[in-house]
Structure formats: structure tokens, C-alpha cells
Write a protein that holds these residues in place. Structure first.
Motif, mmCIF file in Angstrom:
data_model
loop_
_atom_site.group_PDB
_atom_site.id
_atom_site.type_symbol
_atom_site.label_atom_id
_atom_site.label_comp_id
_atom_site.label_asym_id
_atom_site.label_seq_id
_atom_site.Cartn_x
_atom_site.Cartn_y
_atom_site.Cartn_z
ATOM 1 N N ASN A 106 0.848 -1.183 0.000
ATOM 2 C CA ASN A 106 0.000 0.000 0.000
ATOM 3 C C ASN A 106 0.888 1.238 0.000
ATOM 4 O OD1 ASN A 106 -2.681 -1.318 0.286
ATOM 5 N ND2 ASN A 106 -1.807 -2.015 2.218
ATOM 6 N N ILE A 107 0.801 2.032 -1.065
ATOM 7 C CA ILE A 107 1.662 3.197 -1.255
ATOM 8 C C ILE A 107 0.805 4.447 -1.114
ATOM 9 C CG2 ILE A 107 3.239 4.379 -2.827
ATOM 10 C CD1 ILE A 107 3.653 1.634 -4.189
ATOM 11 N N GLU A 123 -5.122 0.546 -8.299
ATOM 12 C CA GLU A 123 -4.385 -0.697 -8.101
ATOM 13 C C GLU A 123 -3.515 -1.001 -9.317
ATOM 14 O OE1 GLU A 123 -7.012 -3.876 -7.107
ATOM 15 O OE2 GLU A 123 -7.089 -3.296 -4.977
ATOM 16 N N TYR A 124 -2.271 -1.388 -9.033
ATOM 17 C CA TYR A 124 -1.307 -1.745 -10.066
ATOM 18 C C TYR A 124 -0.833 -3.170 -9.786
ATOM 19 C CZ TYR A 124 -1.172 3.222 -11.310
ATOM 20 O OH TYR A 124 -1.503 4.493 -11.708
ATOM 21 N N THR A 125 -0.842 -4.015 -10.816
ATOM 22 C CA THR A 125 -0.533 -5.432 -10.630
ATOM 23 C C THR A 125 0.686 -5.835 -11.438
ATOM 24 O OG1 THR A 125 -2.864 -5.950 -10.247
ATOM 25 C CG2 THR A 125 -1.409 -7.790 -10.809
ATOM 26 N N CYS A 126 1.689 -6.383 -10.755
ATOM 27 C CA CYS A 126 2.816 -7.000 -11.440
ATOM 28 C C CYS A 126 2.377 -8.384 -11.905
ATOM 29 C CB CYS A 126 4.019 -7.120 -10.512
ATOM 30 S SG CYS A 126 4.975 -5.603 -10.356
ATOM 31 N N VAL A 128 1.543 -18.399 -14.360
ATOM 32 C CA VAL A 128 1.303 -16.964 -14.204
ATOM 33 C C VAL A 128 1.175 -16.667 -12.721
ATOM 34 C CG1 VAL A 128 -0.197 -15.010 -14.712
ATOM 35 C CG2 VAL A 128 0.115 -16.806 -16.420
ATOM 36 N N SER A 129 1.816 -15.572 -12.271
ATOM 37 C CA SER A 129 1.697 -15.139 -10.885
ATOM 38 C C SER A 129 1.483 -13.634 -10.867
ATOM 39 C CB SER A 129 2.955 -15.511 -10.088
ATOM 40 O OG SER A 129 2.789 -15.205 -8.718
ATOM 41 N N ARG A 130 0.709 -13.163 -9.885
ATOM 42 C CA ARG A 130 0.369 -11.747 -9.802
ATOM 43 C C ARG A 130 0.619 -11.225 -8.392
ATOM 44 N NH1 ARG A 130 -3.228 -14.129 -13.264
ATOM 45 N NH2 ARG A 130 -3.564 -13.060 -15.268
ATOM 46 N N ARG A 131 1.039 -9.964 -8.326
ATOM 47 C CA ARG A 131 1.194 -9.281 -7.041
ATOM 48 C C ARG A 131 0.676 -7.865 -7.223
ATOM 49 N NH1 ARG A 131 4.388 -9.702 -2.279
ATOM 50 N NH2 ARG A 131 5.157 -11.700 -3.021
ATOM 51 N N THR A 132 -0.314 -7.472 -6.405
ATOM 52 C CA THR A 132 -1.013 -6.200 -6.587
ATOM 53 C C THR A 132 -0.577 -5.177 -5.545
ATOM 54 O OG1 THR A 132 -2.945 -7.296 -7.563
ATOM 55 C CG2 THR A 132 -3.269 -5.086 -6.682
ATOM 56 N N TYR A 133 -0.389 -3.934 -6.010
ATOM 57 C CA TYR A 133 -0.028 -2.813 -5.159
ATOM 58 C C TYR A 133 -1.116 -1.758 -5.282
ATOM 59 C CZ TYR A 133 4.532 -5.060 -5.324
ATOM 60 O OH TYR A 133 5.558 -5.970 -5.241
ATOM 61 N N SER A 134 -1.438 -1.127 -4.168
ATOM 62 C CA SER A 134 -2.470 -0.094 -4.142
ATOM 63 C C SER A 134 -1.818 1.260 -3.914
ATOM 64 C CB SER A 134 -3.492 -0.395 -3.040
ATOM 65 O OG SER A 134 -4.459 0.639 -2.975
ATOM 66 N N ILE A 135 -2.084 2.206 -4.816
ATOM 67 C CA ILE A 135 -1.572 3.574 -4.694
ATOM 68 C C ILE A 135 -2.756 4.477 -4.403
ATOM 69 C CG2 ILE A 135 -0.393 5.454 -5.863
ATOM 70 C CD1 ILE A 135 1.121 3.455 -7.507
ATOM 71 N N ALA A 136 -2.706 5.186 -3.290
ATOM 72 C CA ALA A 136 -3.831 6.014 -2.890
ATOM 73 C C ALA A 136 -3.339 7.310 -2.272
ATOM 74 C CB ALA A 136 -4.708 5.256 -1.884
ATOM 75 N N HIS A 137 -4.202 8.347 -2.334
ATOM 76 C CA HIS A 137 -3.879 9.611 -1.676
ATOM 77 C C HIS A 137 -3.964 9.432 -0.169
ATOM 78 C CE1 HIS A 137 -3.498 12.178 -5.160
ATOM 79 N NE2 HIS A 137 -4.651 11.734 -5.653
ATOM 80 N N LYS A 138 -2.986 9.996 0.529
ATOM 81 C CA LYS A 138 -2.979 9.893 1.977
ATOM 82 C C LYS A 138 -4.076 10.788 2.563
ATOM 83 C CE LYS A 138 0.124 10.262 5.962
ATOM 84 N NZ LYS A 138 1.498 10.615 6.404
ATOM 85 N N GLN A 139 -4.910 10.190 3.398
ATOM 86 C CA GLN A 139 -5.999 10.947 3.993
ATOM 87 C C GLN A 139 -5.469 11.841 5.101
ATOM 88 O OE1 GLN A 139 -8.962 8.166 5.272
ATOM 89 N NE2 GLN A 139 -9.562 7.595 3.198
ATOM 90 N N LYS A 140 -6.024 13.070 5.133
ATOM 91 C CA LYS A 140 -5.618 14.017 6.157
ATOM 92 C C LYS A 140 -6.187 13.604 7.504
ATOM 93 C CE LYS A 140 -5.316 17.954 2.990
ATOM 94 N NZ LYS A 140 -5.793 19.345 2.706
ATOM 95 N N SER A 141 -5.363 13.691 8.527
ATOM 96 C CA SER A 141 -5.810 13.312 9.867
ATOM 97 C C SER A 141 -6.584 14.442 10.525
ATOM 98 C CB SER A 141 -4.615 12.933 10.733
ATOM 99 O OG SER A 141 -3.698 13.996 10.787
#
Length: 401
Positions: free
Chosen positions: A311-312, A377-380, A388-401
């Protein structure tokens, strides 16, 4: 022959047999024509060991020169020798390809007789880097060399490097017993170099099938660093004698015996000069239990865990380079691509620089975004034969606290 002589002969034969059994018990049930490195190197004093049949690193770094120049560019030149042709990559501090500094980056590489090579990278003066990494991969071997070069400062400097030697097993493939055991000796010799401290690390990779999905077993062993306990892999009999660092590498993994695998050994030295800060030598061994057996079963593929978080988070003010690293093993060697949600393949025309290094049965890929990527979501995707193998990464805006 008298009864006493018969008894003495029998006892001597039994003693020899028991000694051989104790030394080689870990490799029983292994085909006799298989190259198998054994348990015999147990001595604490290694001065008189015979290493004539061991393999030294096929790449040696000779010198590094940093030339700021009077124009808008800074040149960094390395001279090295190699007994094999090499793949050469210039990388940034974060092991990102230098294309991120485009426009303006140029590279030059030429070779001459007796394996002498001359390689230069031309950097724009405002590159903003503190260190530069050069990665050399010897083709048709499983050796890799990487140097970390300090490129700060405005004065010309040249440093001669006498690379340390990493002695490892001569074959790139090592047989193991049917129970997954093997042991061999490795050591580093820094006596002919400027490097006076060495580390040795090892990582073990093996494919395991769980719910029709391939997973990777990862175990680590460290020498001349804090120990990490592992039942599958450990380094023992560690000794440091003047400028040599010795260790026995011991592996015990039934998963490797059943599925094959890879063992990566790395030695690193800290530089004392002004330019070369670290120098690494890496060697990958392919593990097989039977002659002719591939170290990894055919048509399988799986990802190795990397340091990229799944999670990025993005911030509006963040200028941090967003990078996704994907490393996969497979037979045949996998091809890796990156796809955005919806199946759109990410290419170099779509805001990303792609760098891939290929090794026997392994591919390491880096996808570095030139500007802030779109959230989602971005998947390698790694493909190897029918696997076939997959690994998924999630890129999201950081929520303000």
C-alpha cells in the motif's frame, strides 16, 4: 591371516566407514555422478585449505574516476576486467535507472583486449544525487557485482580499486541430498584490496505449492553480522583471520529437496577511499536433487518479496519518486509486466521508466513513475511458460488526519 589381524583389519575398516558416514551422512541417497559439495570443511584454521578448484569473481573493478568538468556535466568512469561479457547498468541511489535524469544522461561502454572494459556515465550537473550505483552482471554465469560511488564534491578525483575476492563453489548448480541437506565453505579475502571489513549473507528461495498458488520460502543467514536463527539456512564456524573471513554455509530444507530452489550468497566490503563506499559481489546457486533435474519445476512462477510496500500513500506536496519493484522466479525465466486496474499495461510511454535485470530462472523488474501516478491498483504480472503469478499494489492519496 590370524584372528587378531582379521579383527584389527575389521576395526580399521569400520572406523574408516563410520568416519565417512559421519562426514557425508547429509548427502546420502544422492546420485554418485552429481556434483555435491560436502561437510568436510569443518576446521577452524583455514590457512592450509585447498581452494584451487574454487571459483573467483569473474568481474574485477580496477578504478573509478569522478570528473566534474567545467561544463554542465559530471563524468564518472569505471575501468574493470571481466572474463565474461557483461550487462552494465548505471542506477541512482534507490537503484532506479538513470533515465529519470533525462534529458542529458549519456552512457559509454567500450572493451579492449584481455577483458579490459572502460565505461562512463555523463550526468547533468544538477543531478541532485549523492551516490551512484553501477551494476555489472557477468553473462552466462550467476555472478553480479555492484559498486556504490560517492559523486558529491566539485574536485576531480580518481581512485584505484583492488577488488576483494569472494571464493565460492565453482559450479553454478549444486546437488543436495534427498532430505534437502548440503553444506559448503565460502570465504572472502581482502588482503589485496583497500577493503578491510567483509560481510557474508545468504538467502534461500524455494517454490511451495499452496492452494494451486506458488509461494516462496525465504530464509536468511548472516556472517560477521548479528545472527538470524533459521532452521533452513545458517552460517557456522565463522572465523576472521587477518584479512580473510570464513564461514560454512549449512542448508536443511525438505521443501528444496521436493521442489528445487535457489541460494543467493552475497559478500560486501566497506570502502575506505573517497569514491567507492561499498562494493558487493553476489552469486546465485541453483539447487537440484537429481542430475538433469531443473532447480525449479517447469511452468512454475512465483514472486519473491521485495521492499516495496503493498500500500503506497501519496501526498499532494510529496515529491518522492514512486517505485514498484517486482522480482519473480520461474522455469523458464519469467517475463514481468505492470498493469493498471482494468488491464491496461503500463509502458514507458505511460509515465514510467522500466528496468529489468535477468538472471538464471529469475527476473527483477523496476517500474519507476516519472511523475505522480494516478491512484488505483497496479498489478505486477509474471509469466513463465504456462505459469502466471500476480502481485497487486495499491496507490492512494494519503488521507488528512
Amino acid at each position: 591371516m590370524s584372528g587378531r589381524n582379521l579383527m584389527e583389519t575389521f576395526c580399521r575398516s569400520l572406523l574408516v566407514f563410520m568416519t565417512l558416514l559421519a562426514l557425508n551422512g547429509c548427502v546420502q541417497n544422492t546420485a554418485p555422478n552429481e556434483e555435491l559439495l560436502d561437510f568436510t570443511l569443518q576446521k577452524q584454521n583455514h590457512h592450509h585449505q585447498d581452494y584451487d578448484n574454487w571459483q573467483e569473481t569473474p568481474i574485477q573493478l580496477i578504478s573509478v574516476t569522478s570528473l566534474p568538468g567545467s561544463g554542465p556535466f559530471q563524468n564518472v568512469t569505471i575501468i574493470f576486467t571481466s572474463s565474461k561479457s557483461v550487462d552494465l547498468h548505471w542506477l541512482t541511489d534507490s537503484e532506479i535507472p538513470l533515465e529519470h535524469l533525462a534529458p542529458g544522461v549519456e552512457t559509454f561502454h567500450k572493451s579492449s583486449g584481455e577483458g579490459l572494459n572502460d565505461a562512463t556515465v555523463k550526468l547533468p550537473r544538477n543531478h541532485g544525487l549523492s551516490t551512484l550505483k553501477v551494476n555489472l552482471i557477468a553473462k552466462n554465469t550467476t555472478f553480479e557485482l555492484q559498486a556504490v560511488i560517492d559523486i558529491t564534491g566539485n574536485s576531480q578525483h580518481s581512485e584505484r580499486i583492488s577488488s576483494f575476492t569472494f571464493f565460492v563453489p565453482s559450479s553454478s548448480e549444486v546437488g543436495i541430498s534427498s532430505t534437502g541437506k548440503t553444506q559448503f565453505h565460502v570465504y572472502v579475502d581482502t588482503s589485496q584490496s583497500t577493503f578491510k571489513f567483509a560481510i557474508i549473507t545468504a538467502d534461500l528461495y524455494s517454490l511451495v505449492q499452496r492452494n494451486s498458488t506458488s509461494h516462496i520460502i525465504e530464509k536468511s543467514a548472516y556472517s560477521f553480522q548479528p545472527d538470524v536463527t533459521s532452521t533452513a539456512l545458517r552460517l557456522a564456524n565463522r572465523t576472521h583471520q587477518e584479512n580473510t573471513y570464513h564461514a560454512d554455509l549449512i542448508m536443511d530444507s525438505i521443501a528444496v529437496a521436493n521442489n528445487g530452489g535457489m541460494l543467493t550468497m552475497l559478500s560486501g566490503c566497506i570502502g575506505t577511499g573517497k569514491l567507492v563506499k561499498m562494493l558487493y559481489i553476489r552469486r546465485t546457486l541453483l539447487l537440484r536433487t537429481k542430475p538433469g533435474m531443473p532447480p525449479i519445476p517447469a511452468d512454475t512462477v512465483a514472486f519473491i518479496t521485495t521492499d516495496t510496500p503493498r500500500n503506497i500513500s501519496l501526498t499532494q506536496s510529496s515529491k518522492t519518486l514512486i517505485v514498484i519493484r517486482c522480482t519473480a522466479v520461474g522455469n523458464p525465466r519469467p517475463l514481468i509486466s505492470l498493469a493498471k486496474e482494468g488491464g491496461q499495461v503500463v509502458t514507458e510511454k505511460s509515465n514510467v521508466t522500466i528496468f529489468a535485470a535477468q538472471y538464471p530462472f529469475r527476473t527483477a523488474a523496476i517500474f519507476a513513475f516519472k511523475s505522480t501516478p494516478e491512484p488505483g491498483e497496479y498489478t505486477c504480472i509474471a509469466k513463465s511458460g504456462k505459469g502466471v503469478s500476480r502481485r497487486t499494489y495499491s496507490i492512494a492519496h494519503k488521507q488528512k488526519s
